[in-house]
Scaffold this motif. Structure first.
Motif, PDB file in Angstrom:
ATOM      1  N   PHE A 292      -5.294  12.168   2.914  1.00  0.00           N
ATOM      2  CA  PHE A 292      -4.351  11.205   2.342  1.00  0.00           C
ATOM      3  C   PHE A 292      -4.891  10.634   1.048  1.00  0.00           C
ATOM      4  CE2 PHE A 292      -7.156   8.689   5.084  1.00  0.00           C
ATOM      5  CZ  PHE A 292      -7.535   7.657   4.243  1.00  0.00           C
ATOM      6  N   LEU A 293      -3.977  10.114   0.257  1.00  0.00           N
ATOM      7  CA  LEU A 293      -4.266   9.317  -0.932  1.00  0.00           C
ATOM      8  C   LEU A 293      -3.502   8.024  -0.796  1.00  0.00           C
ATOM      9  CD1 LEU A 293      -5.234   8.800  -3.874  1.00  0.00           C
ATOM     10  CD2 LEU A 293      -3.192  10.048  -4.630  1.00  0.00           C
ATOM     11  N   SER A 294      -4.189   6.892  -0.847  1.00  0.00           N
ATOM     12  CA  SER A 294      -3.558   5.580  -0.742  1.00  0.00           C
ATOM     13  C   SER A 294      -3.792   4.786  -2.018  1.00  0.00           C
ATOM     14  CB  SER A 294      -4.119   4.783   0.444  1.00  0.00           C
ATOM     15  OG  SER A 294      -3.732   5.356   1.671  1.00  0.00           O
ATOM     16  N   ILE A 295      -2.729   4.212  -2.538  1.00  0.00           N
ATOM     17  CA  ILE A 295      -2.830   3.324  -3.697  1.00  0.00           C
ATOM     18  C   ILE A 295      -2.603   1.902  -3.193  1.00  0.00           C
ATOM     19  CG2 ILE A 295      -1.993   2.822  -6.011  1.00  0.00           C
ATOM     20  CD1 ILE A 295      -3.038   5.643  -5.752  1.00  0.00           C
ATOM     21  N   GLY A 296      -3.563   1.016  -3.419  1.00  0.00           N
ATOM     22  CA  GLY A 296      -3.485  -0.340  -2.909  1.00  0.00           C
ATOM     23  C   GLY A 296      -4.637  -0.625  -1.957  1.00  0.00           C
ATOM     24  N   THR A 297      -4.831  -1.891  -1.665  1.00  0.00           N
ATOM     25  CA  THR A 297      -5.944  -2.322  -0.822  1.00  0.00           C
ATOM     26  C   THR A 297      -5.687  -2.002   0.638  1.00  0.00           C
ATOM     27  OG1 THR A 297      -6.415  -4.135  -2.342  1.00  0.00           O
ATOM     28  CG2 THR A 297      -7.376  -4.281  -0.145  1.00  0.00           C
ATOM     29  N   VAL A 298      -6.644  -1.321   1.259  1.00  0.00           N
ATOM     30  CA  VAL A 298      -6.573  -0.998   2.680  1.00  0.00           C
ATOM     31  C   VAL A 298      -7.691  -1.738   3.400  1.00  0.00           C
ATOM     32  CG1 VAL A 298      -6.707   0.841   4.401  1.00  0.00           C
ATOM     33  CG2 VAL A 298      -5.587   1.274   2.208  1.00  0.00           C
ATOM     34  N   SER A 299      -7.353  -2.441   4.459  1.00  0.00           N
ATOM     35  CA  SER A 299      -8.348  -3.174   5.235  1.00  0.00           C
ATOM     36  C   SER A 299      -9.028  -2.229   6.215  1.00  0.00           C
ATOM     37  CB  SER A 299      -7.690  -4.333   5.994  1.00  0.00           C
ATOM     38  OG  SER A 299      -8.639  -5.011   6.791  1.00  0.00           O
TER      39      SER A 299
ATOM     40  N   ARG B 245      -5.664  -2.599  -8.612  1.00  0.00           N
ATOM     41  CA  ARG B 245      -6.525  -1.519  -9.097  1.00  0.00           C
ATOM     42  C   ARG B 245      -7.464  -1.062  -7.993  1.00  0.00           C
ATOM     43  NH1 ARG B 245      -9.157  -1.899 -14.688  1.00  0.00           N
ATOM     44  NH2 ARG B 245      -8.638   0.307 -14.660  1.00  0.00           N
ATOM     45  N   VAL B 246      -6.853  -0.575  -6.926  1.00  0.00           N
ATOM     46  CA  VAL B 246      -7.595  -0.099  -5.757  1.00  0.00           C
ATOM     47  C   VAL B 246      -6.914   1.156  -5.237  1.00  0.00           C
ATOM     48  CG1 VAL B 246      -8.467  -0.650  -3.451  1.00  0.00           C
ATOM     49  CG2 VAL B 246      -8.168  -2.488  -5.132  1.00  0.00           C
ATOM     50  N   PHE B 247      -7.700   2.179  -4.939  1.00  0.00           N
ATOM     51  CA  PHE B 247      -7.146   3.352  -4.259  1.00  0.00           C
ATOM     52  C   PHE B 247      -8.199   3.915  -3.309  1.00  0.00           C
ATOM     53  CE2 PHE B 247      -9.348   5.293  -7.817  1.00  0.00           C
ATOM     54  CZ  PHE B 247      -9.810   6.516  -7.344  1.00  0.00           C
ATOM     55  N   SER B 248      -7.743   4.686  -2.370  1.00  0.00           N
ATOM     56  CA  SER B 248      -8.647   5.341  -1.429  1.00  0.00           C
ATOM     57  C   SER B 248      -8.089   6.718  -1.096  1.00  0.00           C
ATOM     58  CB  SER B 248      -8.823   4.512  -0.162  1.00  0.00           C
ATOM     59  OG  SER B 248      -7.588   4.313   0.495  1.00  0.00           O
ATOM     60  N   TYR B 249      -8.951   7.563  -0.602  1.00  0.00           N
ATOM     61  CA  TYR B 249      -8.501   8.886  -0.179  1.00  0.00           C
ATOM     62  C   TYR B 249      -9.421   9.436   0.896  1.00  0.00           C
ATOM     63  CZ  TYR B 249     -12.083  10.607  -3.502  1.00  0.00           C
ATOM     64  OH  TYR B 249     -13.250  10.838  -4.187  1.00  0.00           O
ATOM     65  N   CYS B 250      -8.904  10.436   1.586  1.00  0.00           N
ATOM     66  CA  CYS B 250      -9.721  11.236   2.496  1.00  0.00           C
ATOM     67  C   CYS B 250      -9.410  12.692   2.203  1.00  0.00           C
ATOM     68  CB  CYS B 250      -9.444  10.897   3.955  1.00  0.00           C
ATOM     69  SG  CYS B 250     -10.553  11.773   5.098  1.00  0.00           S
ATOM     70  N   LEU B 251     -10.426  13.436   1.817  1.00  0.00           N
ATOM     71  CA  LEU B 251     -10.262  14.855   1.528  1.00  0.00           C
ATOM     72  C   LEU B 251     -10.405  15.644   2.816  1.00  0.00           C
ATOM     73  CD1 LEU B 251     -12.539  15.102  -1.647  1.00  0.00           C
ATOM     74  CD2 LEU B 251     -10.113  14.482  -1.523  1.00  0.00           C
ATOM     75  N   PRO B 252      -9.385  16.419   3.214  1.00  0.00           N
ATOM     76  CA  PRO B 252      -9.496  17.207   4.443  1.00  0.00           C
ATOM     77  C   PRO B 252     -10.528  18.313   4.288  1.00  0.00           C
ATOM     78  CG  PRO B 252      -7.527  17.836   3.240  1.00  0.00           C
ATOM     79  CD  PRO B 252      -8.104  16.646   2.525  1.00  0.00           C
ATOM     80  N   THR B 253     -11.082  18.770   5.395  1.00  0.00           N
ATOM     81  CA  THR B 253     -12.082  19.829   5.330  1.00  0.00           C
ATOM     82  C   THR B 253     -11.475  21.100   4.774  1.00  0.00           C
ATOM     83  OG1 THR B 253     -11.603  20.424   7.623  1.00  0.00           O
ATOM     84  CG2 THR B 253     -13.453  18.949   7.241  1.00  0.00           C
ATOM     85  N   SER B 254     -12.307  21.856   4.094  1.00  0.00           N
ATOM     86  CA  SER B 254     -11.864  23.138   3.555  1.00  0.00           C
ATOM     87  C   SER B 254     -13.048  24.072   3.449  1.00  0.00           C
ATOM     88  CB  SER B 254     -11.220  22.954   2.181  1.00  0.00           C
ATOM     89  OG  SER B 254     -12.160  22.412   1.281  1.00  0.00           O
ATOM     90  N   THR B 255     -12.858  25.287   3.897  1.00  0.00           N
ATOM     91  CA  THR B 255     -13.837  26.335   3.665  1.00  0.00           C
ATOM     92  C   THR B 255     -13.064  27.507   3.101  1.00  0.00           C
ATOM     93  OG1 THR B 255     -13.663  27.453   5.797  1.00  0.00           O
ATOM     94  CG2 THR B 255     -15.124  25.551   5.690  1.00  0.00           C
TER      95      THR B 255
ATOM     96  N   VAL C 291       0.850  -1.181   0.000  1.00  0.00           N
ATOM     97  CA  VAL C 291       0.000   0.000   0.000  1.00  0.00           C
ATOM     98  C   VAL C 291       0.889   1.235   0.000  1.00  0.00           C
ATOM     99  CG1 VAL C 291      -1.733   1.321   1.262  1.00  0.00           C
ATOM    100  CG2 VAL C 291      -1.866  -1.175   1.214  1.00  0.00           C
ATOM    101  N   LEU C 292       0.579   2.145  -0.884  1.00  0.00           N
ATOM    102  CA  LEU C 292       1.309   3.400  -1.003  1.00  0.00           C
ATOM    103  C   LEU C 292       0.431   4.506  -0.441  1.00  0.00           C
ATOM    104  CD1 LEU C 292       3.745   4.956  -2.241  1.00  0.00           C
ATOM    105  CD2 LEU C 292       2.394   5.126  -4.324  1.00  0.00           C
ATOM    106  N   ARG C 293       0.941   5.277   0.510  1.00  0.00           N
ATOM    107  CA  ARG C 293       0.137   6.318   1.163  1.00  0.00           C
ATOM    108  C   ARG C 293       0.835   7.666   1.028  1.00  0.00           C
ATOM    109  NH1 ARG C 293      -3.998   6.106   5.388  1.00  0.00           N
ATOM    110  NH2 ARG C 293      -4.042   8.026   6.584  1.00  0.00           N
ATOM    111  N   LEU C 294       0.079   8.663   0.529  1.00  0.00           N
ATOM    112  CA  LEU C 294       0.602   9.999   0.313  1.00  0.00           C
ATOM    113  C   LEU C 294      -0.252  11.028   1.050  1.00  0.00           C
ATOM    114  CD1 LEU C 294       0.936   9.752  -3.580  1.00  0.00           C
ATOM    115  CD2 LEU C 294       2.770   9.417  -1.926  1.00  0.00           C
ATOM    116  N   PRO C 295       0.348  12.110   1.544  1.00  0.00           N
ATOM    117  CA  PRO C 295      -0.461  13.184   2.132  1.00  0.00           C
ATOM    118  C   PRO C 295      -1.233  13.921   1.058  1.00  0.00           C
ATOM    119  CG  PRO C 295       1.847  13.826   2.033  1.00  0.00           C
ATOM    120  CD  PRO C 295       1.794  12.388   1.615  1.00  0.00           C
ATOM    121  N   LEU C 296      -2.415  14.407   1.415  1.00  0.00           N
ATOM    122  CA  LEU C 296      -3.289  15.102   0.474  1.00  0.00           C
ATOM    123  C   LEU C 296      -3.728  16.410   1.115  1.00  0.00           C
ATOM    124  CD1 LEU C 296      -4.576  14.444  -2.323  1.00  0.00           C
ATOM    125  CD2 LEU C 296      -6.583  13.627  -1.077  1.00  0.00           C
ATOM    126  N   TYR C 297      -3.612  17.501   0.351  1.00  0.00           N
ATOM    127  CA  TYR C 297      -3.925  18.830   0.870  1.00  0.00           C
ATOM    128  C   TYR C 297      -4.902  19.545  -0.041  1.00  0.00           C
ATOM    129  CZ  TYR C 297       0.456  17.922   3.372  1.00  0.00           C
ATOM    130  OH  TYR C 297       1.448  17.372   4.140  1.00  0.00           O
TER     131      TYR C 297
END
Length: 465
Positions: free
Chosen positions: A290-297, A270-280, A31-37
């Motif tokens: 974060f942005l993750s490439i790969g299967t996360v349990s 062929r699996v990815f996931s992300y969480c978009l941080p709050t923004s106003t 699993v590859l995990r990157l910060p997302l802003y």
């Protein structure tokens, strides 16, 4: 400056191809995990990272750009990507032994612009050997990745940080026109590829008469942290202009074979996931996305089927079954939920079918207007009140989006209402006459996984803040 300048006369690099997608044991995938802003706010904004910042678009301007994004997505289902205008290009730019020349008429599809401004999210990738690092927009609505490149023979928009310089990379190569990747550009970019007289493949990622990227179809090593992956196919932009903010480019996470997801699938699946941080847009910006490439349990995921749409196989379609307001379903017939529904990271405001939106708006106004005075409409938002976000958040009724199979998004106040200007807050939904879109305001802080291998999308609350 000429908008579309083509044909670059250079020596060809040797032919090679990217790795083919392979079906392998998913349990072996790392699993590859990157910060997302978020692009537009806080200490991690691209404005803050830029040494020569310019004013960001206002929220009113960003909503206008959001409408263009929606038009672009709708055009892909309506089949309106046909050429509508001929541009006559007579440009000659020389730099040393290189020259970018075209003295022909070029047919170019004019699609509405994709707004890559303050309403989107970015991460950092490395390119080349040795790698240099660049801030790029994450987009689930695109299947082609590109970055601004030196020597930038025509034009590059201002960006935070230096442009990618292929001459400093030991592994950089341009791809010839005969490669399968060049042939795949039509589906990935909606535009046919072109060739120089020396047979170098030229991509044209056009998003409207203000937003486009044109350059060499290329490949090089892609780096995330200490992980380096050879042979990544991307666009090395030599003519880039439009609504891209201060980003260096874009990474496409659509389902096409040229998307970053597909190219990384051999190792990560062929699996990815992300969480978009709050923004106003009035100073309240979250962190920890974060942005993750790969299967996360994650046992908290609730899944809904990923649906096929023959008019555009690269977008992510689901079935919205119902919306609950204050624990009760909206009084809308099943036909109100029959429109194609896509989940898109690049659209800010969710669009609902007219009957569903009308019912949601009326019920919301009936509840909130008992405590706050109704304010005039703000651009596409027409359920507004004189109240700050902190004030109105205590009076917001619960809203739940229910999807086929029982998956749901139980929205928090920041997913339902935006403070669009000081002292005025609006319901963060709008009406649509065609496609339904689940935008990034409603996705924020949820852990969302796209399991393309199993054709399902999952939601879990509390992924980030």
């Amino acid at each position: 400056m000429t908008l579309f300048s083509l044909f670059l006369y250079l020596l060809l690099s040797r032919t090679s191809s990217c790795r083919e997608i392979q079906e392998v044991d998913r349990s072996s995938h790392p699993v590859l995990r990157l910060p997302l802003y978020h692009v537009g706010g806080g200490s991690h904004s691209l404005q803050a990272l830029d040494s020569s910042p310019s004013p960001s678009p206002s929220f009113l301007e960003s909503l206008a750009l959001d409408e263009e994004r929606v038009k672009f997505l709708n055009s892909r289902l309506d089949g309106n990507n046909a050429t509508t205008k001929i541009h006559h290009v007579t440009t000659s730019i020389s730099k040393g032994s290189e020259s970018w020349i075209d003295e022909k008429s070029v047919n170019v599809p004019l699609n509405p612009g994709i707004p890559i401004g303050i309403s989107n999210f970015y991460t950092k990738i490395g390119l080349g050997t040795p790698p240099t690092y660049h801030n790029v927009i994450m987009d689930t609505g695109s299947s082609f990745s590109w970055i601004q490149c030196e020597p930038c023979l025509v034009y590059c928009h201002p960006q935070a940080g230096a442009r990618f310089d292929p001459s400093t990379s030991k592994t950089y190569q341009k791809l010839p026109c005969g490669t399968s990747q060049c042939s795949s550009l039509k589906v990935a970019t909606l535009n046919s590829p072109m060739c120089t007289t020396s047979n170098t493949c030229i991509y044209s990622a056009t998003y409207g008469d203000q937003s486009f990227s044109i350059g060499y179809l290329s490949k090089d090593s892609l780096t995330f942290g200490s992980e380096s992956l050879p042979g990544f196919v991307f666009g090395c932009g030599q003519d880039n202009n439009g609504l891209f903010g201060k980003s260096a480019g874009l990474i496409g996470l659509g389902k096409d074979s040229l998307s970053m997801l597909s190219q990384l699938s051999t190792k990560y699946g062929r699996v990815f996931s992300y969480c978009l941080p709050t923004s106003t847009f009035l100073g309240r910006t979250g962190s920890g996305g974060f942005l993750s490439i790969g299967t996360v349990s994650n046992s908290a995921y609730k899944f809904t089927p990923m649906l096929a749409e023959y008019r555009d196989s690269t977008l992510y379609f689901v079935k919205l079954s119902a919306i609950y307001l204050s624990g009760k379903p909206l009084a809308v017939g099943s036909s109100g939920y029959s429109s194609p529904t896509v989940i898109d990271s690049g659209t800010t405001i969710s669009r609902l079918s007219a009957p569903v939106y009308s019912a949601l708006k009326q019920g919301f106004v009936d509840i909130v207007s008992s405590k706050f005075k109704i304010a005039p409409s703000f651009s596409i938002l027409d359920a507004c009140f004189y109240a700050t976000f902190d004030e109105i958040s205590t009076a917001i009724p619960s809203v739940e989006l229910i999807f086929q199979g029982g998956a749901d998004l139980r929205l928090a106040p920041h997913n339902i209402v935006l403070e669009v200007e000081k002292g005025t807050s609006c319901l963060a939904f709008a009406s649509s006459s065609s496609m339904v879109i689940i935008g990034n305001t409603q996705q924020q802080t949820f852990d969302i996984t796209y399991d393309v291998e199993s054709s399902k999308i999952g939601f879990a609350a509390g992924g980030c803040r």
